[in-house]
Design a protein around this motif. Structure first.
Motif, short mmCIF file in Angstrom:
data_model
loop_
_atom_site.label_atom_id
_atom_site.label_comp_id
_atom_site.label_asym_id
_atom_site.label_seq_id
_atom_site.Cartn_x
_atom_site.Cartn_y
_atom_site.Cartn_z
N THR A 315 0.74 -1.14 -0.05
CA THR A 315 0.03 0.20 -0.11
C THR A 315 0.97 1.41 -0.01
N GLN A 318 0.15 7.26 -1.36
CA GLN A 318 -1.24 7.92 -1.82
C GLN A 318 -2.57 7.18 -1.63
N GLN A 319 -2.20 5.62 -1.79
CA GLN A 319 -3.39 4.96 -1.53
C GLN A 319 -4.06 4.98 -0.14
N ARG A 320 -3.06 5.24 0.94
CA ARG A 320 -3.42 5.49 2.40
C ARG A 320 -4.30 6.59 2.54
N ARG A 321 -3.69 7.85 1.74
CA ARG A 321 -4.43 8.96 1.93
C ARG A 321 -5.87 9.06 1.47
N ARG A 322 -5.76 8.22 0.14
CA ARG A 322 -7.15 8.18 -0.37
C ARG A 322 -8.26 7.31 0.36
N SER A 323 -7.76 6.23 0.96
CA SER A 323 -8.55 5.30 1.87
C SER A 323 -9.05 6.26 2.99
N GLU A 324 -8.04 6.98 3.70
CA GLU A 324 -8.43 7.72 4.83
C GLU A 324 -9.75 8.71 4.45
N HIS A 325 -9.31 9.60 3.22
CA HIS A 325 -10.35 10.47 2.73
C HIS A 325 -11.81 9.94 2.51
N ALA A 326 -11.84 8.55 1.99
CA ALA A 326 -13.03 7.93 1.81
C ALA A 326 -13.82 7.64 3.27
N ARG A 327 -13.09 7.47 4.34
CA ARG A 327 -13.49 7.14 5.48
C ARG A 327 -14.31 8.20 6.36
#
Length: 328
Positions: A315, A318-327
């Motif tokens: 991961t 960038q993927q982690r930031r995108r996942s956090e934003h989606a939550r």
């Protein structure tokens, strides 16, 4: 003429097959080389073998896959099959508009080709093994950007293709949108013979469609049947499309796509909404019969063991930031 690849006393070679005899073309002779000389050359070589008179009984040879193809393009020419499998695999109805654009295909694995009477095993982790009955054209002459009107001349002959499928694996991986991969990667059966195109001239209709009856049986019970005139595109159209901006070469195999009306289990599952008939199991005998070609028979063996475990994907930040934003 009917060509095959056979093994006799441990030696494998190309041969001509008649109703009651097998005529070897020469010790170690490869079918890909026979095909590569073109239809006229192959017919002449076959005639010389028969004229020599040295033959073997069918019972004294083992039939292998008739050719080891350099490539296999698998088309989806039967709309009825597309409709049923789409319901089973994607939960969608009807035939997509894109199907009407061209005789679409995908490339499948030429290294997983087996022949008549071979034991086929489901890949590890699959519980939904399925057969697929297809007629396949074998290319005999190379060509690029071939017109439909000239494409039939590039066909050496026809054989039977069983495009085996692990439907549970296929269903999951197609969520990515790339089409089937490991769900189709483990086996393709070809055989028992290649019947040269000149044998079928009286079975081609006015639109260039080959008319052959096709039937599939499991353990002696008929599961489905269809006729190749129900294809949406002719084999000539498939050759022409395959060669567009590309090339076809001698020995290439072009599968018709699975016949409709029960040419595979997934089509029936999609129409019935349940796994009926049940997925193939160890000991099942699958027989695909195509008029004028013969019967391709295989037995189902034990499933393969589970594959080597794979790590989870890495991961990125960038993927982690995108996942956090989606939550949020």
């Amino acid at each position: 003429m009917r060509f095959a690849t056979v093994t006799v006393d441990g030696d494998t070679s190309a041969a001509v097959v008649t109703d009651d005899a097998v005529y070897l073309l020469g010790r170690g002779r490869q079918m890909i080389d026979v095909i590569g000389q073109g239809l006229d050359g192959a017919l002449a070589e076959g005639a010389r073998a028969i004229a020599r008179g040295r033959h073997i009984d069918h019972s004294d040879v083992a039939f292998e896959a008739p050719v080891q193809p350099p490539s296999i393009r698998d088309f989806v020419a039967f709309a009825e099959h597309v409709e049923g499998v789409r319901a089973s695999m994607q939960g969608a109805g009807g035939v997509p508009e894109a199907w009407c654009d061209a005789p679409h295909f995908y490339f499948t694995n030429p290294y997983a080709v087996v022949g008549p009477d071979a034991v086929v095993r489901a890949p590890g982790g699959s519980g939904q093994l399925d057969f697929e009955l297809e007629v396949a054209a074998v290319v005999g002459t190379a060509g690029s950007d071939v017109a439909v009107g000239a494409a039939a001349e590039l066909i050496f002959g026809y054989t039977i293709l069983n495009d085996w499928s692990a439907r549970d694996l296929q269903r999951r991986e197609m969520e990515i949108g790339l089409g089937p991969a490991k769900g189709k990667d483990f086996a393709n059966s070809l055989g028992p013979v290649i019947v040269t195109a000149d044998e079928f001239t009286d079975r081609v209709d006015g639109d260039g469609f080959l008319e052959l009856a096709c039937t599939v049986c499991v353990n002696g019970e008929e599961i489905g049947s269809d006729v190749t005139t129900n294809m949406g595109w002719s084999f000539a159209a498939m050759v022409a499309f395959a060669s567009r901006d590309s090339a076809v070469r001698p020995g290439d195999v072009l599968g018709s796509g699975t016949i409709g009306n029960g040419g595979c289990l997934a089509e029936l599952w999609g129409r019935r909404g349940t796994l009926d008939p049940s997925p193939l199991q160890r000991g099942d005998v699958v027989e695909l019969t195509v008029e004028g070609i013969g019967t391709l028979r295989n037995t189902i063996g034990s499933p393969r063991p589970a594959g080597v475990p794979l790590p989870a994907p890495r991961t990125t930040d960038q993927q982690r930031r995108r996942s956090e934003h989606a939550r949020r």
